[in-house]
Design a protein around this motif. Structure first.
Motif, PDB file in Angstrom:
ATOM      1  N   ARG A 165       0.837  -1.210   0.000  1.00  0.00           N
ATOM      2  CA  ARG A 165       0.000   0.000   0.000  1.00  0.00           C
ATOM      3  C   ARG A 165       0.862   1.247   0.000  1.00  0.00           C
ATOM      4  NH1 ARG A 165      -1.767   3.940   3.110  1.00  0.00           N
ATOM      5  NH2 ARG A 165      -0.631   3.179   4.929  1.00  0.00           N
ATOM      6  N   VAL A 166       1.899   1.267   0.846  1.00  0.00           N
ATOM      7  CA  VAL A 166       2.788   2.421   0.897  1.00  0.00           C
ATOM      8  C   VAL A 166       3.539   2.586  -0.431  1.00  0.00           C
ATOM      9  CG1 VAL A 166       4.822   3.402   2.036  1.00  0.00           C
ATOM     10  CG2 VAL A 166       3.051   2.278   3.393  1.00  0.00           C
ATOM     11  N   ALA A 167       3.849   1.472  -1.086  1.00  0.00           N
ATOM     12  CA  ALA A 167       4.582   1.523  -2.361  1.00  0.00           C
ATOM     13  C   ALA A 167       3.760   2.118  -3.489  1.00  0.00           C
ATOM     14  CB  ALA A 167       5.061   0.133  -2.742  1.00  0.00           C
ATOM     15  N   GLU A 168       2.420   2.178  -3.350  1.00  0.00           N
ATOM     16  CA  GLU A 168       1.547   2.808  -4.340  1.00  0.00           C
ATOM     17  C   GLU A 168       1.761   2.237  -5.740  1.00  0.00           C
ATOM     18  OE1 GLU A 168      -0.895   4.795  -3.944  1.00  0.00           O
ATOM     19  OE2 GLU A 168      -0.677   5.623  -1.924  1.00  0.00           O
ATOM     20  N   GLY A 169       1.891   0.917  -5.834  1.00  0.00           N
ATOM     21  CA  GLY A 169       2.091   0.271  -7.131  1.00  0.00           C
ATOM     22  C   GLY A 169       3.530  -0.108  -7.410  1.00  0.00           C
ATOM     23  N   GLY A 170       4.474   0.433  -6.633  1.00  0.00           N
ATOM     24  CA  GLY A 170       5.879   0.157  -6.864  1.00  0.00           C
ATOM     25  C   GLY A 170       6.272  -1.286  -6.613  1.00  0.00           C
ATOM     26  N   ALA A 171       5.504  -1.985  -5.784  1.00  0.00           N
ATOM     27  CA  ALA A 171       5.834  -3.388  -5.488  1.00  0.00           C
ATOM     28  C   ALA A 171       5.763  -4.266  -6.730  1.00  0.00           C
ATOM     29  CB  ALA A 171       4.883  -3.932  -4.418  1.00  0.00           C
ATOM     30  N   GLU A 172       4.986  -3.853  -7.733  1.00  0.00           N
ATOM     31  CA  GLU A 172       4.860  -4.627  -8.962  1.00  0.00           C
ATOM     32  C   GLU A 172       5.934  -4.275  -9.978  1.00  0.00           C
ATOM     33  OE1 GLU A 172       2.726  -7.022  -9.013  1.00  0.00           O
ATOM     34  OE2 GLU A 172       1.828  -6.430  -7.099  1.00  0.00           O
ATOM     35  N   ARG A 173       6.776  -3.315  -9.671  1.00  0.00           N
ATOM     36  CA  ARG A 173       7.769  -2.842 -10.642  1.00  0.00           C
ATOM     37  C   ARG A 173       9.192  -3.238 -10.288  1.00  0.00           C
ATOM     38  NH1 ARG A 173       3.638  -2.561 -12.715  1.00  0.00           N
ATOM     39  NH2 ARG A 173       2.506  -0.728 -13.491  1.00  0.00           N
ATOM     40  N   ILE A 174       9.360  -3.995  -9.230  1.00  0.00           N
ATOM     41  CA  ILE A 174      10.712  -4.345  -8.798  1.00  0.00           C
ATOM     42  C   ILE A 174      10.771  -5.828  -8.447  1.00  0.00           C
ATOM     43  CG2 ILE A 174      10.232  -3.672  -6.389  1.00  0.00           C
ATOM     44  CD1 ILE A 174      13.178  -2.641  -6.308  1.00  0.00           C
ATOM     45  N   SER A 175      11.834  -6.499  -8.868  1.00  0.00           N
ATOM     46  CA  SER A 175      12.000  -7.925  -8.600  1.00  0.00           C
ATOM     47  C   SER A 175      12.527  -8.136  -7.187  1.00  0.00           C
ATOM     48  CB  SER A 175      12.984  -8.544  -9.597  1.00  0.00           C
ATOM     49  OG  SER A 175      12.523  -8.410 -10.923  1.00  0.00           O
ATOM     50  N   VAL A 176      12.062  -9.198  -6.537  1.00  0.00           N
ATOM     51  CA  VAL A 176      12.606  -9.610  -5.246  1.00  0.00           C
ATOM     52  C   VAL A 176      13.561 -10.768  -5.505  1.00  0.00           C
ATOM     53  CG1 VAL A 176      12.103 -10.567  -2.972  1.00  0.00           C
ATOM     54  CG2 VAL A 176      10.559  -8.869  -3.987  1.00  0.00           C
ATOM     55  N   VAL A 177      14.821 -10.574  -5.153  1.00  0.00           N
ATOM     56  CA  VAL A 177      15.870 -11.552  -5.436  1.00  0.00           C
ATOM     57  C   VAL A 177      16.382 -12.112  -4.120  1.00  0.00           C
ATOM     58  CG1 VAL A 177      18.144 -11.911  -6.472  1.00  0.00           C
ATOM     59  CG2 VAL A 177      16.498 -10.350  -7.556  1.00  0.00           C
ATOM     60  N   ARG A 178      16.307 -13.417  -3.969  1.00  0.00           N
ATOM     61  CA  ARG A 178      16.744 -14.089  -2.745  1.00  0.00           C
ATOM     62  C   ARG A 178      18.225 -14.444  -2.870  1.00  0.00           C
ATOM     63  NH1 ARG A 178      14.196 -14.670   2.172  1.00  0.00           N
ATOM     64  NH2 ARG A 178      12.234 -14.791   1.011  1.00  0.00           N
ATOM     65  N   LEU A 179      19.043 -13.930  -1.940  1.00  0.00           N
ATOM     66  CA  LEU A 179      20.472 -14.189  -1.959  1.00  0.00           C
ATOM     67  C   LEU A 179      20.793 -15.590  -1.443  1.00  0.00           C
ATOM     68  CD1 LEU A 179      21.665 -10.756  -0.551  1.00  0.00           C
ATOM     69  CD2 LEU A 179      21.978 -11.583  -2.893  1.00  0.00           C
ATOM     70  N   PRO A 180      21.973 -16.114  -1.745  1.00  0.00           N
ATOM     71  CA  PRO A 180      22.387 -17.410  -1.205  1.00  0.00           C
ATOM     72  C   PRO A 180      22.468 -17.362   0.323  1.00  0.00           C
ATOM     73  CG  PRO A 180      23.857 -16.700  -2.982  1.00  0.00           C
ATOM     74  CD  PRO A 180      22.987 -15.536  -2.648  1.00  0.00           C
ATOM     75  N   SER A 181      22.474 -18.528   0.967  1.00  0.00           N
ATOM     76  CA  SER A 181      22.511 -18.596   2.430  1.00  0.00           C
ATOM     77  C   SER A 181      23.751 -17.910   2.989  1.00  0.00           C
ATOM     78  CB  SER A 181      22.446 -20.055   2.904  1.00  0.00           C
ATOM     79  OG  SER A 181      23.467 -20.819   2.293  1.00  0.00           O
ATOM     80  N   ASP A 182      24.873 -18.003   2.300  1.00  0.00           N
ATOM     81  CA  ASP A 182      26.070 -17.257   2.668  1.00  0.00           C
ATOM     82  C   ASP A 182      26.119 -16.038   1.747  1.00  0.00           C
ATOM     83  OD1 ASP A 182      28.483 -16.194   3.283  1.00  0.00           O
ATOM     84  OD2 ASP A 182      29.681 -17.961   2.776  1.00  0.00           O
ATOM     85  N   ALA A 183      25.708 -14.885   2.301  1.00  0.00           N
ATOM     86  CA  ALA A 183      25.565 -13.688   1.461  1.00  0.00           C
ATOM     87  C   ALA A 183      26.866 -13.300   0.778  1.00  0.00           C
ATOM     88  CB  ALA A 183      25.043 -12.538   2.311  1.00  0.00           C
ATOM     89  N   LYS A 184      28.009 -13.593   1.396  1.00  0.00           N
ATOM     90  CA  LYS A 184      29.280 -13.198   0.784  1.00  0.00           C
ATOM     91  C   LYS A 184      29.531 -13.943  -0.523  1.00  0.00           C
ATOM     92  CE  LYS A 184      31.721 -11.452   4.846  1.00  0.00           C
ATOM     93  NZ  LYS A 184      32.937 -11.556   5.680  1.00  0.00           N
ATOM     94  N   ARG A 185      28.873 -15.078  -0.713  1.00  0.00           N
ATOM     95  CA  ARG A 185      28.991 -15.799  -1.985  1.00  0.00           C
ATOM     96  C   ARG A 185      28.389 -15.000  -3.128  1.00  0.00           C
ATOM     97  NH1 ARG A 185      25.708 -20.688  -1.471  1.00  0.00           N
ATOM     98  NH2 ARG A 185      26.124 -20.787  -3.698  1.00  0.00           N
ATOM     99  N   ALA A 186      27.479 -14.088  -2.789  1.00  0.00           N
ATOM    100  CA  ALA A 186      26.832 -13.297  -3.833  1.00  0.00           C
ATOM    101  C   ALA A 186      27.777 -12.261  -4.428  1.00  0.00           C
ATOM    102  CB  ALA A 186      25.606 -12.600  -3.256  1.00  0.00           C
ATOM    103  N   MET A 187      28.741 -11.805  -3.648  1.00  0.00           N
ATOM    104  CA  MET A 187      29.593 -10.708  -4.115  1.00  0.00           C
ATOM    105  C   MET A 187      30.404 -11.057  -5.361  1.00  0.00           C
ATOM    106  SD  MET A 187      30.791  -8.758  -0.668  1.00  0.00           S
ATOM    107  CE  MET A 187      29.624  -7.684   0.186  1.00  0.00           C
ATOM    108  N   PRO A 188      31.115 -12.206  -5.394  1.00  0.00           N
ATOM    109  CA  PRO A 188      31.847 -12.519  -6.629  1.00  0.00           C
ATOM    110  C   PRO A 188      30.924 -12.737  -7.826  1.00  0.00           C
ATOM    111  CG  PRO A 188      31.983 -14.327  -5.046  1.00  0.00           C
ATOM    112  CD  PRO A 188      31.421 -13.160  -4.325  1.00  0.00           C
ATOM    113  N   LEU A 189      29.730 -13.262  -7.582  1.00  0.00           N
ATOM    114  CA  LEU A 189      28.781 -13.440  -8.690  1.00  0.00           C
ATOM    115  C   LEU A 189      28.365 -12.085  -9.252  1.00  0.00           C
ATOM    116  CD1 LEU A 189      26.456 -16.242  -7.216  1.00  0.00           C
ATOM    117  CD2 LEU A 189      28.204 -16.492  -8.984  1.00  0.00           C
ATOM    118  N   LEU A 190      28.116 -11.127  -8.381  1.00  0.00           N
ATOM    119  CA  LEU A 190      27.736  -9.800  -8.823  1.00  0.00           C
ATOM    120  C   LEU A 190      28.894  -9.108  -9.546  1.00  0.00           C
ATOM    121  CD1 LEU A 190      25.740  -8.755  -5.644  1.00  0.00           C
ATOM    122  CD2 LEU A 190      24.778  -8.931  -7.948  1.00  0.00           C
ATOM    123  N   ARG A 191      30.092  -9.232  -8.995  1.00  0.00           N
ATOM    124  CA  ARG A 191      31.244  -8.587  -9.634  1.00  0.00           C
ATOM    125  C   ARG A 191      31.537  -9.209 -10.989  1.00  0.00           C
ATOM    126  NH1 ARG A 191      33.467  -8.578  -3.902  1.00  0.00           N
ATOM    127  NH2 ARG A 191      33.313  -6.390  -3.229  1.00  0.00           N
TER     128      ARG A 191
END
Length: 268
Positions: free
Chosen positions: A164-190
């Motif tokens: 409700r607060v997002a006023e429609g913005g919730a439908e415009r952005i993807s929710v991405v679940r990071l790996p259980s060890d968040a630091k593993r995400a950094m080399p993938l992103l880089r």
């Protein structure tokens, strides 16, 4: 609009009993006109049940026609019943039970944006207040951010209150679940060409004078505790928003708006 749209539409919230508790547990309860309309425009097949006040019949006529065509239940109810369903008086005359949006894995999202030259996303480190989350999603939609990256154990940031607060913005952005060890995400992103920018209340470089990569991940810390120190140090750059110092800091949603606006300004 054909009069048969309204046939048998009036009822109290007892329609809740028509579906099992286990079915409802898998659904997300949205409220607020813009939140419901944005969901319907983007993914109408997620709609499972609609409750509305008589004052919203015209505003939601296209949704109601779709409900009739696809045999999705809807009921016209009193404002008091809507408040009970939404658990708030800020329902704006409509409540909808919908399937939650599908989360993406980090690998899937990186594949989606792989060919895009300029991408911005927000990594949330412990941010949980639904009103802040809603404001962040609204900011993200306004400035064109692509995704919200959340921890493996975090609750999905899209709720009735945040949508409700997002006023429609919730439908415009993807929710991405990071790996259980968040630091593993950094080399993938880089490896995918992203730079990671930690956002600090103080002692970071001036964001207005710092080079920002075209493919950018802003890492935002929690409202009270701030960002985990190890996570901030592991990022490529640490930045802060300069100000008068008359208050301790901006809240996380306001700070996100400033950071996203600076990325958007440079991109354009």
């Amino acid at each position: 609009m054909s009069s048969d749209i309204w046939k048998n539409a009036r009822s109290g919230p007892s329609g809740e009993r028509e579906r099992s508790a286990s079915t409802r547990a898998k659904e997300l309860r949205l409220h607020g006109l813009n939140a419901v309309l944005a969901m319907f425009t983007a993914t109408p097949e997620r709609l499972r049940k609609l409750y509305l006040s008589e004052s919203r019949l015209t505003d939601l006529k296209d949704v109601l026609k779709w409900c009739v065509q696809h045999r999705v239940g809807y009921r016209v109810v009193e404002d008091g019943d809507l408040s009970k369903l939404a658990q708030t008086s800020h329902h704006e005359g409509v409540v909808a039970d919908v399937l939650p949006p599908q989360e993406r894995t980090l690998e899937a999202w990186l594949a989606e944006v792989g060919g895009v030259e300029s991408v911005c996303a927000i990594w949330l480190d412990g941010v949980g207040n639904p009103h802040n989350l809603g404001a962040i999603m609204r900011n993200a939609a306004h400035f064109g951010a692509s995704a919200m990256l959340i921890e493996a154990t975090a609750v999905n940031p899209i709720s009735g209150a945040s949508a409700r607060v997002a006023e429609g913005g919730a439908e415009r952005i993807s929710v991405v679940r990071l790996p259980s060890d968040a630091k593993r995400a950094m080399p993938l992103l880089r490896d995918a060409g992203f730079g990671l920018v930690a956002t600090l209340v103080r002692d970071g470089a001036d964001v207005y004078k710092t080079d920002l990569p075209a493919k950018l991940i802003y890492v935002m810390g929690a409202e009270q505790q701030g960002m985990h120190k190890g996570l901030a140090q592991a990022c490529d750059v640490q930045v802060s928003i300069p100000g008068t110092g008359e208050v301790e800091s901006l809240n996380v949603a306001s700070a996100t708006a400033v950071f996203l606006a600076e990325w958007y300004r440079r991109r354009n």
